[in-house]
Design an enzyme around this catalytic site. Sequence first.
Site, PDB file in Angstrom:
ATOM      1  N   SER A  30       0.817  -1.078   0.063  1.00  0.00           N
ATOM      2  CA  SER A  30       0.168   0.150   0.114  1.00  0.00           C
ATOM      3  C   SER A  30       0.925   1.129   0.055  1.00  0.00           C
ATOM      4  O   SER A  30       2.012   1.064   0.403  1.00  0.00           O
ATOM      5  CB  SER A  30      -0.813  -0.068   1.418  1.00  0.00           C
TER       6      SER A  30
ATOM      7  N   TYR B 294      -1.539  -0.130  10.815  1.00  0.00           N
ATOM      8  CA  TYR B 294      -1.684  -0.525   9.232  1.00  0.00           C
ATOM      9  C   TYR B 294      -0.262   0.152   8.537  1.00  0.00           C
ATOM     10  O   TYR B 294       0.253  -0.910   7.903  1.00  0.00           O
ATOM     11  CB  TYR B 294      -2.966   0.349   8.566  1.00  0.00           C
TER      12      TYR B 294
END
Length: 254
Positions: free
Chosen positions: A149, A162
Amino acid sequence: MTARLKNTVALVTGASSGIGEATARSLAAEGAVVAVLGRRHGRLEALADRVRADGGTAFVVAADITDRQQAAAAVESVAAEFGRLDTVVNNAGVMGVGQAVDSPLEEWDRMLEVNVRGLLHVTHAALPHLLRAAQDSPRGVADLVNISSTGGRVARPGTAVYNLTKFGVNGFTEALRQEVGHRRVRVSVVEPGTVDTELSTHLRDGVRQAVERQIGNVELLRPEDVADAVSYIVTRDRRVAVNEILVRAAEQTW
């Protein structure tokens, strides 16, 4: 289109929706036999039916990769069914967003279980098969692609855990690339920005609305855009290793 992945077998995790689903269809269109892995058996069967309707070959594997034994059994079932494994796409992932002080530990644990441990379980089981495939494939190469990501490159308030998982995926990918690249197993990472998937629908109330406001004026990437990046990586000639692709939505600034 030339079937550049003909006579190869690909495994895609998190294939029941979004990027995983689009990637499975893209690899099948390139001629690969595609094993689709996830927890939602009904969705996987529907995806397999679409692949077959398009002229491809699909194999459904329902498993929870956070369980080490299930992950290993899933990988072995694909290798046993088709006699090889040439491509693995570690796509399965979850995202939790919110200030650390207010975040439930269960949310943090889930991200660690799926984004890190699940990826490690599948990778560990798949590596011996990828190494063998690289030796006997007419293409002379095998591929492991990890879906990370922009959160693996840019840390922001509200995404600490995250970020932890995705920075970890990036570091793991680079180290593993250096370990096995000389044996013709290419290890690559794709870092998507904001994508129109189910990921944000799993966020807690309040957090979800804040994220929706942040991305409200951004034309989101489509899952197919990320699948294109994966297909580009794994269809290169064996002399070419695309180590990393960062792809953001055009208006995304973070």
